[in-house]
Design a protein around this motif. Structure first.
Motif, PDB file in Angstrom:
ATOM      1  N   SER A   1       0.851  -1.174   0.000  1.00 31.60           N
ATOM      2  CA  SER A   1       0.000   0.000   0.000  1.00 31.60           C
ATOM      3  C   SER A   1       0.895   1.235   0.000  1.00 31.60           C
ATOM      4  O   SER A   1       1.790   1.351   0.834  1.00 31.60           O
ATOM      5  CB  SER A   1      -0.898  -0.010   1.245  1.00 31.60           C
ATOM      6  OG  SER A   1      -1.682   1.146   1.299  1.00 31.60           O
TER       7      SER A   1
ATOM      8  N   LYS B   1      -2.386  -1.233  -3.400  1.00 39.93           N
ATOM      9  CA  LYS B   1      -3.213  -0.052  -3.190  1.00 39.93           C
ATOM     10  C   LYS B   1      -2.358   1.175  -3.430  1.00 39.93           C
ATOM     11  O   LYS B   1      -1.298   1.320  -2.830  1.00 39.93           O
ATOM     12  CB  LYS B   1      -3.749  -0.013  -1.753  1.00 39.93           C
ATOM     13  CG  LYS B   1      -4.709  -1.127  -1.436  1.00 39.93           C
ATOM     14  CD  LYS B   1      -5.207  -1.021  -0.003  1.00 39.93           C
ATOM     15  CE  LYS B   1      -6.167  -2.146   0.310  1.00 39.93           C
ATOM     16  NZ  LYS B   1      -6.676  -2.046   1.696  1.00 39.93           N
TER      17      LYS B   1
ATOM     18  N   TYR C   1      -6.204  -1.508  -6.220  1.00 40.17           N
ATOM     19  CA  TYR C   1      -7.026  -0.388  -5.778  1.00 40.17           C
ATOM     20  C   TYR C   1      -6.305   0.918  -6.074  1.00 40.17           C
ATOM     21  O   TYR C   1      -5.110   1.034  -5.822  1.00 40.17           O
ATOM     22  CB  TYR C   1      -7.263  -0.454  -4.262  1.00 40.17           C
ATOM     23  CG  TYR C   1      -7.908  -1.717  -3.781  1.00 40.17           C
ATOM     24  CD1 TYR C   1      -9.290  -1.824  -3.711  1.00 40.17           C
ATOM     25  CD2 TYR C   1      -7.140  -2.796  -3.378  1.00 40.17           C
ATOM     26  CE1 TYR C   1      -9.894  -2.983  -3.243  1.00 40.17           C
ATOM     27  CE2 TYR C   1      -7.726  -3.962  -2.916  1.00 40.17           C
ATOM     28  CZ  TYR C   1      -9.108  -4.051  -2.849  1.00 40.17           C
ATOM     29  OH  TYR C   1      -9.691  -5.202  -2.393  1.00 40.17           O
TER      30      TYR C   1
END
Length: 194
Positions: free
Chosen positions: A84, A109, A134
């Motif tokens: 992320s 992400k 994402y």
């Protein structure tokens, strides 16, 4: 020594702090997860280069002044499964071969990252087995989708979800969605949300 997750915030390259990290990090044998906030990734690279980096399966990296070199990441943390990145700038080595992969990453992400020189696409290119992708507040064009699919067939991709505030949002075209569906046979969800 039972520590499984470590968070480091606002690390600078002071000699005393670096010496403490060099002593402590190798002792955390059970650590598989790390969060770095407002940290220049190259400052922690020396500690990840040994046995510590390959133990990491999850990395959260954030910071408006933080820089993450994706080629150094691939070299030092080859066993990441979840990555992320928020509010950071991505960079890489222009002369480095693109053969270093992050084959075990299943989830990526990207939140409000500084998009320059296509480094985010090159990061995705390194992730042959990604399942979930994402994005937040990132403009992606049909050309970006073409570039991604040219360099990574995304054979394991199950979902790509993208959201944004109303600033600079560009919806995917039907053509891009159909390209993803045709190429990514495992895809279960493709979504845009504002």
């Amino acid at each position: 020594p039972n520590l499984a997750h470590l968070s480091i915030q606002k690390l600078n390259a002071q000699v005393e702090i670096m010496a403490n990290l060099a002593t402590c990090l190798p002792e955390f044998h059970n650590q598989t997860s790390m969060s770095l906030s407002e940290v220049n990734f190259d400052h922690v690279c020396p500690f990840l280069a040994g046995s510590f980096g390959p133990r990491l399966t999850k990395l959260n990296f954030s910071g408006k002044s933080a820089v993450l070199n994706i080629d150094h990441l691939a070299r030092t943390c080859p066993n990441l499964e979840s990555l992320s990145i928020a509010h950071a700038a991505l960079t890489g080595d222009m002369t480095q071969a693109r053969n270093r992969k992050l084959c075990k990453v299943k989830q990526l992400k990207l939140w409000d990252i500084h998009v320059t020189m296509g480094w985010w696409k090159r990061l995705l290119e390194k992730m042959e087995n990604i399942k979930m992708f994402y994005l937040w507040n990132m403009i992606i064009t049909d050309e970006d989708i073409d570039d991604i699919l040219q360099n990574n067939d995304l054979k394991a991709l199950e979902g790509i979800l993208r959201g944004a505030s109303d600033i600079g949002y560009v919806r995917r075209t039907d053509e891009s969605v159909m390209k993803i569906v045709r190429r990514c046979h495992n895809s279960k969800s493709i979504g845009d949300m504002c």
